[in-house]
Structure formats: structure tokens, C-alpha cells
Enzyme design. Structure first.
Site, PDB file in Angstrom:
ATOM      1  N   TYR A  78       1.837  36.446  -9.471  1.00  0.00           N
ATOM      2  CA  TYR A  78       1.990  36.034 -10.872  1.00  0.00           C
ATOM      3  C   TYR A  78       3.431  36.219 -11.338  1.00  0.00           C
ATOM      4  O   TYR A  78       3.809  35.735 -12.406  1.00  0.00           O
ATOM      5  CB  TYR A  78       1.066  36.821 -11.815  1.00  0.00           C
ATOM      6  CG  TYR A  78      -0.420  36.689 -11.524  1.00  0.00           C
ATOM      7  CD1 TYR A  78      -0.892  35.752 -10.608  1.00  0.00           C
ATOM      8  CD2 TYR A  78      -1.356  37.492 -12.168  1.00  0.00           C
ATOM      9  CE1 TYR A  78      -2.246  35.643 -10.337  1.00  0.00           C
ATOM     10  CE2 TYR A  78      -2.705  37.381 -11.906  1.00  0.00           C
ATOM     11  CZ  TYR A  78      -3.147  36.451 -10.975  1.00  0.00           C
ATOM     12  OH  TYR A  78      -4.489  36.340 -10.712  1.00  0.00           O
ATOM     13  N   HIS A  80      -5.637  39.467  -2.378  1.00  0.00           N
ATOM     14  CA  HIS A  80      -5.766  38.349  -3.324  1.00  0.00           C
ATOM     15  C   HIS A  80      -6.668  37.226  -2.786  1.00  0.00           C
ATOM     16  O   HIS A  80      -7.589  36.777  -3.464  1.00  0.00           O
ATOM     17  CB  HIS A  80      -4.368  37.822  -3.655  1.00  0.00           C
ATOM     18  CG  HIS A  80      -4.302  37.042  -4.935  1.00  0.00           C
ATOM     19  ND1 HIS A  80      -3.182  36.984  -5.708  1.00  0.00           N
ATOM     20  CD2 HIS A  80      -5.217  36.277  -5.587  1.00  0.00           C
ATOM     21  CE1 HIS A  80      -3.412  36.231  -6.774  1.00  0.00           C
ATOM     22  NE2 HIS A  80      -4.644  35.788  -6.706  1.00  0.00           N
TER      23      HIS A  80
HETATM   24  N1  LIG Z   1      -8.135  36.425  -8.016  1.00  0.00           N
HETATM   25  C1  LIG Z   1      -7.870  35.137  -8.194  1.00  0.00           C
HETATM   26  O1  LIG Z   1      -7.774  34.365  -7.244  1.00  0.00           O
HETATM   27  C2  LIG Z   1      -7.679  34.606  -9.571  1.00  0.00           C
HETATM   28  C3  LIG Z   1      -7.513  35.483 -10.626  1.00  0.00           C
HETATM   29  N2  LIG Z   1      -7.339  35.024 -11.916  1.00  0.00           N
HETATM   30  C4  LIG Z   1      -7.230  36.034 -12.992  1.00  0.00           C
HETATM   31  O2  LIG Z   1      -8.189  35.722 -13.991  1.00  0.00           O
HETATM   32  C5  LIG Z   1      -7.533  35.639 -15.264  1.00  0.00           C
HETATM   33  C6  LIG Z   1      -8.257  34.705 -16.219  1.00  0.00           C
HETATM   34  O3  LIG Z   1      -8.400  33.417 -15.677  1.00  0.00           O
HETATM   35  P1  LIG Z   1      -7.590  32.143 -16.218  1.00  0.00           P
HETATM   36  O4  LIG Z   1      -7.496  31.192 -15.079  1.00  0.00           O
HETATM   37  O5  LIG Z   1      -6.347  32.601 -16.848  1.00  0.00           O
HETATM   38  O6  LIG Z   1      -8.561  31.448 -17.257  1.00  0.00           O
HETATM   39  P2  LIG Z   1      -9.506  31.879 -18.483  1.00  0.00           P
HETATM   40  O7  LIG Z   1     -10.864  31.400 -18.148  1.00  0.00           O
HETATM   41  O8  LIG Z   1      -9.301  33.293 -18.835  1.00  0.00           O
HETATM   42  O9  LIG Z   1      -8.936  30.949 -19.653  1.00  0.00           O
HETATM   43  C7  LIG Z   1      -7.661  31.110 -20.172  1.00  0.00           C
HETATM   44  C8  LIG Z   1      -7.417  30.015 -21.200  1.00  0.00           C
HETATM   45  O10 LIG Z   1      -8.298  30.152 -22.300  1.00  0.00           O
HETATM   46  C9  LIG Z   1      -7.556  30.202 -23.527  1.00  0.00           C
HETATM   47  N3  LIG Z   1      -8.282  31.124 -24.409  1.00  0.00           N
HETATM   48  C10 LIG Z   1      -8.522  32.442 -24.181  1.00  0.00           C
HETATM   49  N4  LIG Z   1      -9.248  32.971 -25.171  1.00  0.00           N
HETATM   50  C11 LIG Z   1      -9.468  31.970 -26.063  1.00  0.00           C
HETATM   51  C12 LIG Z   1     -10.162  31.903 -27.304  1.00  0.00           C
HETATM   52  N5  LIG Z   1     -10.787  32.963 -27.814  1.00  0.00           N
HETATM   53  N6  LIG Z   1     -10.191  30.710 -27.951  1.00  0.00           N
HETATM   54  C13 LIG Z   1      -9.575  29.618 -27.429  1.00  0.00           C
HETATM   55  N7  LIG Z   1      -8.908  29.619 -26.251  1.00  0.00           N
HETATM   56  C14 LIG Z   1      -8.861  30.795 -25.572  1.00  0.00           C
HETATM   57  C15 LIG Z   1      -6.180  30.703 -23.133  1.00  0.00           C
HETATM   58  O11 LIG Z   1      -5.201  30.244 -24.036  1.00  0.00           O
HETATM   59  P3  LIG Z   1      -4.301  31.252 -24.928  1.00  0.00           P
HETATM   60  O12 LIG Z   1      -3.553  32.141 -23.984  1.00  0.00           O
HETATM   61  O13 LIG Z   1      -3.416  30.318 -25.685  1.00  0.00           O
HETATM   62  O14 LIG Z   1      -5.240  31.998 -25.818  1.00  0.00           O
HETATM   63  C16 LIG Z   1      -6.004  30.048 -21.765  1.00  0.00           C
HETATM   64  O15 LIG Z   1      -5.586  28.716 -21.918  1.00  0.00           O
HETATM   65  C17 LIG Z   1      -6.118  35.177 -14.890  1.00  0.00           C
HETATM   66  O16 LIG Z   1      -5.215  35.333 -15.951  1.00  0.00           O
HETATM   67  C18 LIG Z   1      -5.863  36.059 -13.689  1.00  0.00           C
HETATM   68  O17 LIG Z   1      -5.532  37.361 -14.113  1.00  0.00           O
HETATM   69  C19 LIG Z   1      -7.363  33.685 -12.175  1.00  0.00           C
HETATM   70  C20 LIG Z   1      -7.497  32.756 -11.161  1.00  0.00           C
HETATM   71  C21 LIG Z   1      -7.655  33.152  -9.778  1.00  0.00           C
HETATM   72  O1  LIG Z   2      -4.445  33.069 -10.580  1.00  0.00           O
HETATM   73  C1  LIG Z   2      -4.657  33.455  -9.422  1.00  0.00           C
HETATM   74  O2  LIG Z   2      -4.946  34.629  -9.127  1.00  0.00           O
HETATM   75  C2  LIG Z   2      -4.562  32.526  -8.352  1.00  0.00           C
HETATM   76  O3  LIG Z   2      -4.919  32.803  -7.216  1.00  0.00           O
HETATM   77  C3  LIG Z   2      -3.933  31.240  -8.731  1.00  0.00           C
HETATM   78  O4  LIG Z   2      -2.934  30.906  -7.833  1.00  0.00           O
HETATM   79  C4  LIG Z   2      -4.949  30.199  -8.762  1.00  0.00           C
HETATM   80  O5  LIG Z   2      -5.379  30.070  -7.489  1.00  0.00           O
HETATM   81  C5  LIG Z   2      -4.341  28.960  -9.304  1.00  0.00           C
HETATM   82  O6  LIG Z   2      -4.157  28.895 -10.498  1.00  0.00           O
HETATM   83  C6  LIG Z   2      -3.985  27.866  -8.391  1.00  0.00           C
HETATM   84  O7  LIG Z   2      -3.680  26.736  -9.162  1.00  0.00           O
END
Ligand SMILES: NC(=O)C1=CN([C@@H]2O[C@H](COP(=O)(O)OP(=O)(O)OC[C@H]3O[C@@H](n4cnc5c(N)ncnc54)[C@H](OP(=O)(O)O)[C@@H]3O)[C@@H](O)[C@H]2O)C=CC1
Ligand SMILES: O=C(O)C(=O)[C@@H](O)[C@H](O)C(=O)CO
Length: 278
Positions: free
Chosen positions: A52, A110
Site C-alpha cells: 500500500y 498478503h
Molecule cells: N488482503 C487483500 O488482498 C486485500 C485487502 N484489502 C483491505 O481491505 C480494505 C477495505 O477494502 P476496500 O477495497 O478499500 O473497499 P471497501 O469495501 O472498504 O470500500 C471502500 C470504499 O467505500 C467508500 N465508503 C466507505 N464508507 C462509506 C460510507 N459510509 N458511505 C459511502 N461510501 C463509503 C470509500 O470512500 P471514502 O474513502 O471516500 O469514504 C471507498 O470508496 C482495504 O483498504 C485494505 O486495507 C483490500 C483488498 C484486498
Molecule cells: O488491497 C489489497 O490488499 C490488494 O491486494 C490490492 O492490490 C488489490 O488486490 C487490488 O486492489 C488490485 O486491484
């Protein structure tokens, strides 16, 4: 006033929050401020990763906060390019340096990257780091049931956490049942399905209105009742509070089922048997 987010105990005796903050894309001064506002609101679990590019920001927010360091659970993740025993040790030392902290509370692999064939060596390094006190809990991310079975059989140690894609479109029923059987805590990534078309589903609006909560709170609460820790990402202090304020209502079992019935599959092509990230 800050929200009290309840905690559970992991299989290694360490505490873990029922809701945490995702930090993907929270960078720079704005990122530090956003992570700081989440801590002020009551969040105690922060989710970062080497990939990240914001471990510095997470560490800085922890240091600037008035919350005691021992109350905050910092999670980071070893990237695919650092798989292997020595590489994972070096990666973790670098993460500690970048975070500016002397311990990572939960450190995850990861992505398993099965074609590389090194996740067991990486996991053994995590166990050694735990012995050394540099990592408090060891876990994995995006591991399938077969990968978890192999890991437990090879090392005798079940991960404390498996962080996987999980939201009403992809409720992961079979994997959650496996986790429950082996004492592994489920953690949901993209718990709001990135707040896309899921929120146009009529059942979400209907149930949110019935329970007198916002659609996002309904979905966060659904994760809590499934026994999984969601880590919604928000950069906005009001939305962060909204997402954490889900402990004053309960969804009926029938309505939990209605939300789980939205199941249709992954958001994008992130099947860990084939999708690999370096
Ligand atoms: N281990 C892995 O492979 C992965 C881990 N992750 C982790 O999971 C976390 C969360 O997943 P992520 O993909 O970010 O998606 P989320 O499902 O958490 O959605 C995030 C989005 O929702 C919006 N949002 C959040 N709360 C609200 C609300 N109350 N009302 C309206 N919009 C809202 C945010 O915008 P805004 O910021 O403008 O509020 C952002 O655009 C990541 O940040 C990361 O830490 C994610 C993907 C893969
Ligand atoms: O957000 C994470 O932890 C991921 O692994 C990301 O790379 C995720 O896979 C992604 O957003 C790829 O487009």
C-alpha cells in the site's frame, strides 16, 4: 465521543477488534489525518501492507495519537516478492523500520502465490518473528481451505486470522465454516464491495430503513454477525464513525440470510489459486 468497538480473542490469546479500518490509498498528510481521525472515533485495528506504500503514514498516525500504543492493533502484510524464509524476515524488519514501531501486532502473508511455492517458508519465518517478539500474531490472507490445511499440517500452527474477500456478493460460507472449525478468525476485505452496485440492491435499502440505520451500517453489521471482522476503508471522518457505529442494533437471523442470499461471486478476478500479486 468515541465509539467502543468490541474485541474478541484470537486463537493465540491476543485481542482483535470486531471492526477495523482499511487504509488502502490513505497516503501523505491527508492519509495520516484520516487514520488519526479513525483512532479518535474509536478504531483500534489498522490494516496496512508493504504494497500500500503507506506503512510510514500508519506508524506516524499511531505515534501522533493520544491512544496508548498497546491499545492499537497494527496489521501489515508481506508482499509476494518477499516470499521465502530469509526474505520474509528482511521484509518484516523493513516494515518495522518504515512503520517506526517495534512490533507488528498482526502480520499476514498478503497473497499465497501458489506457483511460487514459498508460502510455507514465509509462514515459518512469521513463526520465528513471533518467537522474537517482533510480530505478536501470525496470519495469512487470501488462503484457501487447501492452503490452510497444508499450513496447519506442515507447522502445527493454525493462523490467527485469514483475511479474505467477503461481502454480501461473496459471503464465503464454506471457508468461514472451515475457519470456525480451526479457530481461525475471518477478516473481510472490501467488506462494502467497494461501495459499488451492491448498494443499489433493493433489499439493502429496505432492511436499512426497517432497522433505522444507514445501508453501510447494515452491511458492516452483517459482517459482525457472521463472526468476521470487516475493515471498511474511508478517508472521511463522518463515514468512518458511521461505519464503526454498528453495535446498537441486531439483524435477525432471517435478515442475515436475506443479505447472504445476494451471493453471486467475487468482485473481480481475485481467485487466489490463480491470481498472484508480487
Ligand atoms: N488482503 C487483500 O488482498 C486485500 C485487502 N484489502 C483491505 O481491505 C480494505 C477495505 O477494502 P476496500 O477495497 O478499500 O473497499 P471497501 O469495501 O472498504 O470500500 C471502500 C470504499 O467505500 C467508500 N465508503 C466507505 N464508507 C462509506 C460510507 N459510509 N458511505 C459511502 N461510501 C463509503 C470509500 O470512500 P471514502 O474513502 O471516500 O469514504 C471507498 O470508496 C482495504 O483498504 C485494505 O486495507 C483490500 C483488498 C484486498
Ligand atoms: O488491497 C489489497 O490488499 C490488494 O491486494 C490490492 O492490490 C488489490 O488486490 C487490488 O486492489 C488490485 O486491484
Amino acid at each position: 465521543m468515541s465509539i467502543t468497538i468490541p474485541q474478541i480473542t484470537l486463537n493465540d490469546g491476543q485481542p482483535f477488534a470486531e471492526v477495523g479500518l482499511g487504509t488502502y490509498n490513505l497516503k501523505g498528510e491527508a492519509g495520516i489525518a484520516a487514520i488519526g481521525s479513525a483512532l479518535d472515533s474509536g478504531y483500534r485495528l489498522l490494516d496496512t501492507a508493504v504494497n500500500y506504500g503507506n506503512e510510514r503514514e500508519v506508524g506516524e498516525a499511531v505515534r501522533r495519537s493520544s491512544i496508548d500504543r498497546d491499545e492499537i492493533i497494527v496489521t501489515s502484510k508481506i508482499p509476494g516478492r518477499h516470499h521465502g524464509y530469509d526474505e520474509a524476515i528482511a521484509s518484516t524488519r523493513e516494515s518495522l523500520e518504515t512503520l517506526g514501531l517495534d512490533r507488528i501486532d498482526l502480520h499476514l502473508i498478503h497473497w499465497p502465490n501458489p506457483s511460487v511455492g514459498k508460502y510455507l517458508d514465509t509462514y515459518r519465518a512469521l513463526l520465528a518473528l513471533r518467537e522474537e517478539g517482533l510480530v505478536r500474531s501470525v496470519g495469512v490472507s487470501n488462503f484457501t481451505e487447501a492452503m490452510l490445511t497444508e499450513t496447519i499440517e506442515a507447522t502445527g500452527v493454525a493462523p490467527a486470522v485469514n483475511q479474505v474477500e467477503l461481502h454480501p456478493y461473496f459471503p464465503q460460507g464454506a471457508l468461514r465454516a472451515f475457519h470456525a472449525e480451526h479457530g481461525i478468525r475471518t477478516e473481510s476485505w472490501s467488506p462494502l464491495a467497494r461501495r459499488g452496485e451492491l448498494f443499489a440492491e433493493p433489499v439493502i435499502g429496505e432492511l436499512a430503513e426497517a432497522y433505522g440505520v444507514t445501508p453501510t451500517q447494515l452491511v458492516v453489521r452483517w459482517h459482525v454477525q457472521l463472526g468476521s471482522t470487516p475493515i471498511p476503508k474511508s478517508a472521511d471522518p463522518d463515514r468512518q464513525r458511521e461505519n464503526a457505529d454498528v453495535f446498537g442494533f441486531e439483524i435477525s437471523d432471517a435478515d442475515v440470510e436475506r443479505l447472504s442470499a445476494l451471493e453471486r461471486g467475487r468482485l473481480w478476478d481475485a481467485d487466489p489459486n490463480v491470481h498472484e500479486e508480487m
